[in-house]
Design a protein around this motif. Structure first.
Motif, PDB file in Angstrom:
ATOM      1  N   PRO A  61     -30.653 -26.192  48.845  1.00 44.74           N
ATOM      2  CA  PRO A  61     -29.723 -26.115  47.899  1.00 44.74           C
ATOM      3  C   PRO A  61     -28.961 -27.620  47.561  1.00 44.74           C
ATOM      4  CG  PRO A  61     -29.205 -24.441  49.550  1.00 44.74           C
ATOM      5  CD  PRO A  61     -30.329 -25.198  50.134  1.00 44.74           C
ATOM      6  N   LEU A  62     -28.923 -28.363  48.674  1.00 43.22           N
ATOM      7  CA  LEU A  62     -28.564 -29.648  48.444  1.00 43.22           C
ATOM      8  C   LEU A  62     -29.392 -30.588  47.658  1.00 43.22           C
ATOM      9  CD1 LEU A  62     -27.080 -30.350  51.887  1.00 43.22           C
ATOM     10  CD2 LEU A  62     -25.661 -30.340  49.726  1.00 43.22           C
ATOM     11  N   GLU A  63     -30.903 -30.330  47.843  1.00 40.59           N
ATOM     12  CA  GLU A  63     -31.840 -31.140  47.239  1.00 40.59           C
ATOM     13  C   GLU A  63     -31.784 -30.915  45.559  1.00 40.59           C
ATOM     14  OE1 GLU A  63     -35.509 -33.380  46.172  1.00 40.59           O
ATOM     15  OE2 GLU A  63     -33.770 -33.265  48.011  1.00 40.59           O
ATOM     16  N   GLY A  85     -20.489 -28.498  42.491  1.00 36.26           N
ATOM     17  CA  GLY A  85     -21.688 -28.047  42.146  1.00 36.26           C
ATOM     18  C   GLY A  85     -22.480 -26.821  42.541  1.00 36.26           C
ATOM     19  N   LEU A  86     -22.296 -26.898  44.067  1.00 35.26           N
ATOM     20  CA  LEU A  86     -22.981 -25.654  44.570  1.00 35.26           C
ATOM     21  C   LEU A  86     -22.133 -24.443  44.331  1.00 35.26           C
ATOM     22  CD1 LEU A  86     -23.086 -27.115  48.204  1.00 35.26           C
ATOM     23  CD2 LEU A  86     -24.940 -26.650  46.595  1.00 35.26           C
ATOM     24  N   LYS A  87     -20.714 -24.498  44.083  1.00 36.62           N
ATOM     25  CA  LYS A  87     -20.229 -23.280  43.474  1.00 36.62           C
ATOM     26  C   LYS A  87     -20.480 -22.810  42.059  1.00 36.62           C
ATOM     27  CE  LYS A  87     -15.832 -23.709  46.127  1.00 36.62           C
ATOM     28  NZ  LYS A  87     -14.301 -23.904  45.803  1.00 36.62           N
ATOM     29  N   TYR A  88     -20.879 -23.787  41.392  1.00 34.79           N
ATOM     30  CA  TYR A  88     -21.317 -23.529  39.920  1.00 34.79           C
ATOM     31  C   TYR A  88     -22.762 -22.858  39.905  1.00 34.79           C
ATOM     32  CZ  TYR A  88     -22.179 -24.072  34.971  1.00 34.79           C
ATOM     33  OH  TYR A  88     -22.645 -24.051  33.743  1.00 34.79           O
ATOM     34  N   ILE A  89     -23.634 -23.268  40.531  1.00 39.45           N
ATOM     35  CA  ILE A  89     -24.859 -22.741  40.970  1.00 39.45           C
ATOM     36  C   ILE A  89     -24.865 -21.089  41.316  1.00 39.45           C
ATOM     37  CG2 ILE A  89     -26.981 -22.761  41.990  1.00 39.45           C
ATOM     38  CD1 ILE A  89     -26.794 -25.833  42.311  1.00 39.45           C
ATOM     39  N   TRP A  90     -24.059 -21.093  42.474  1.00 36.38           N
ATOM     40  CA  TRP A  90     -23.713 -19.753  42.950  1.00 36.38           C
ATOM     41  C   TRP A  90     -23.170 -18.638  42.174  1.00 36.38           C
ATOM     42  CZ3 TRP A  90     -24.857 -17.312  47.574  1.00 36.38           C
ATOM     43  CH2 TRP A  90     -24.201 -16.096  47.972  1.00 36.38           C
ATOM     44  N   GLU A  93     -26.088 -18.563  38.832  1.00 43.75           N
ATOM     45  CA  GLU A  93     -27.398 -18.298  39.173  1.00 43.75           C
ATOM     46  C   GLU A  93     -27.524 -17.566  40.280  1.00 43.75           C
ATOM     47  OE1 GLU A  93     -30.262 -21.546  38.114  1.00 43.75           O
ATOM     48  OE2 GLU A  93     -28.569 -22.805  38.133  1.00 43.75           O
ATOM     49  N   GLY A  94     -26.555 -17.326  40.946  1.00 45.04           N
ATOM     50  CA  GLY A  94     -26.706 -16.488  42.289  1.00 45.04           C
ATOM     51  C   GLY A  94     -27.274 -17.374  43.352  1.00 45.04           C
ATOM     52  N   PHE A  95     -27.450 -16.484  44.479  1.00 46.73           N
ATOM     53  CA  PHE A  95     -28.250 -16.988  45.463  1.00 46.73           C
ATOM     54  C   PHE A  95     -29.860 -17.641  45.427  1.00 46.73           C
ATOM     55  CE2 PHE A  95     -30.995 -16.394  49.274  1.00 46.73           C
ATOM     56  CZ  PHE A  95     -30.257 -17.306  50.321  1.00 46.73           C
ATOM     57  N   LYS A  96     -30.414 -17.199  44.578  1.00 47.60           N
ATOM     58  CA  LYS A  96     -31.770 -17.627  44.227  1.00 47.60           C
ATOM     59  C   LYS A  96     -31.762 -18.985  43.672  1.00 47.60           C
ATOM     60  CE  LYS A  96     -34.894 -14.796  42.463  1.00 47.60           C
ATOM     61  NZ  LYS A  96     -35.586 -14.082  41.610  1.00 47.60           N
ATOM     62  N   GLY A  97     -30.844 -18.963  42.704  1.00 45.42           N
ATOM     63  CA  GLY A  97     -30.321 -20.345  42.302  1.00 45.42           C
ATOM     64  C   GLY A  97     -30.252 -21.496  43.122  1.00 45.42           C
ATOM     65  N   LEU A  98     -29.808 -21.152  44.147  1.00 41.50           N
ATOM     66  CA  LEU A  98     -29.698 -22.420  45.219  1.00 41.50           C
ATOM     67  C   LEU A  98     -31.098 -22.974  45.852  1.00 41.50           C
ATOM     68  CD1 LEU A  98     -26.674 -20.872  47.361  1.00 41.50           C
ATOM     69  CD2 LEU A  98     -26.504 -22.826  45.961  1.00 41.50           C
ATOM     70  N   PHE A  99     -31.860 -22.083  45.660  1.00 38.69           N
ATOM     71  CA  PHE A  99     -33.453 -22.263  46.223  1.00 38.69           C
ATOM     72  C   PHE A  99     -34.341 -22.473  45.157  1.00 38.69           C
ATOM     73  CE2 PHE A  99     -31.053 -20.495  49.786  1.00 38.69           C
ATOM     74  CZ  PHE A  99     -31.511 -21.349  50.690  1.00 38.69           C
TER      75      PHE A  99
END
Length: 355
Positions: A61-63, A85-90, A93-99
């Motif tokens: 997620p950080l990458e 940024g992490l909150k916006y992705i979540w 895009e949901g959990f899959k968006g983090l990866f």
């Protein structure tokens, strides 16, 4: 006379048998190092691959957030900091968006890490041999500068071998649901770039990557190995030899090595990512912007990319994404080094048992 002939023939036969036995023994001794060399190579490759895959997955997620911050359109900011940024992705895009892009990253980093660790060991042995021959001291050890050279060589070889995968991984990572065109995966991205932009496009950003490898990978290895040697020689914690370095100590060494390397090389990493986006006709909206936002600048090369980035966005733009990268690189490098040595030790025990 007859008895002497018999005796001579017997002695000759015994001598031949002894010679054959000695030749067989020498042959076995010559084969044994070759067998050990093959096992050592395989062990280094497997350990390096596992270390790279595990460490990158842990900080995926950080990458992804780091890359989004590096290449997002400055006129249409969506990601503004690590937590936001992490909150916006979540949220979007949901959990899959983090990866997103992690599968391609693992497919790239496993052979990359395997080749890098193996190349470092081989380069270290070669450089040490030449250094010992030059100084005439068979007990001489690698200096930090020589370790830097070995680490840089290993990094350049590994990076060049897998660079096309890194290039398409960067584009896959910045895709969102609003992107006008979707790469369906690594192989689809590779074939699309080849068809639309040509083979040279797969190496966009290669020059700053090579330059960045020297301080990044080189300092990683140099600082890590030097810290281990210092701990062993000074014995500040009662250590006797390298095998007694605990996991916590190795993590600390890896963290220090990763922090030094990433700080020095980071501006080159930003330029590399931006150059990889050039020529993307259906670029992700995060790169081109939305609505009336201006399209990203085109770069003719590394120097041009540096000049335009500083001119239009300021020097701080060269460090966009540094915070999540700093948070990411410490556990990533630490886990990679520790996993590498732990897997090697594990494989070494299994090999000795099987023999």
């Amino acid at each position: 006379m007859a008895s002497e002939d018999v005796k001579a023939a017997r002695d000759s036969a015994v001598e031949k048998i002894v010679n054959l036995a000695e030749e067989a023994k020498l042959a076995r001794e010559e084969i044994k190092p070759t067998s050990h060399a093959v096992l050592s190579i395989c062990k280094s490759l497997v350990a390096g691959g596992v270390a790279g895959g595990v460490s990158r997955t842990a900080v995926a997620p950080l990458e992804r957030l780091k890359i989004l911050l590096q290449v997002q359109n400055p006129h249409n900011i969506k990601y503004n900091g690590t937590i936001q940024g992490l909150k916006y992705i979540w949220r979007t895009e949901g959990f899959k968006g983090l990866f997103k892009g992690n599968g391609t990253n693992c497919a790239r980093i496993v052979p990359n890490s395997a080749v890098k660790f193996f190349s470092y060991e081989q380069a270290s042995k070669g450089i040490l041999y030449l250094y010992q021959q030059q100084t005439g001291n068979e007990d001489a050890q690698l200096t930090p500068l020589l370790r830097l050279g070995a680490g840089a060589c290993a990094g350049i070889i590994a990076m060049s071998a897998t660079y096309p995968m890194d290039m398409v991984r960067g584009r896959l990572t910045v895709q969102t649901e609003n992107s006008p065109y979707q790469y369906r995966g690594m192989f689809h991205a590779l074939s699309t770039v080849l068809r639309e932009e040509g083979p040279r496009a797969l190496y966009k950003g290669w020059t700053p990557s090579v330059i960045g490898v020297i301080p990044y990978v080189g300092l990683n290895f140099a600082v890590y190995e030097s810290l281990k040697d210092w701990l062993v020689k000074t014995k500040p914690f009662g250590l006797v030899d390298n095998s007694e370095l605990g996991v916590v100590t190795r993590l600390a060494c890896g963290a220090a090595a990763g922090t030094v390397g990433q700080t020095v090389a980071y501006p080159l990493d930003v330029i590399r990512r931006r150059m990889q986006m050039v020529g993307w006709s259906h670029a992700a909206s995060i790169v081109t912007g939305d609505g009336r936002s201006k399209a990203p600048l085109e770069y003719t090369g590394m120097i041009d990319a540096f000049r335009k980035t500083v001119k239009y966005e300021g020097v701080r733009a060269l460090y966009k994404g540094l915070v999540p990268n700093s948070v990411k690189v410490v556990p990533s490098i630490s886990i990679a080094f520790v996993a590498y040595e732990q897997v090697k030790d594990l494989l070494g025990v299994e090999i000795r048992i099987s023999e």
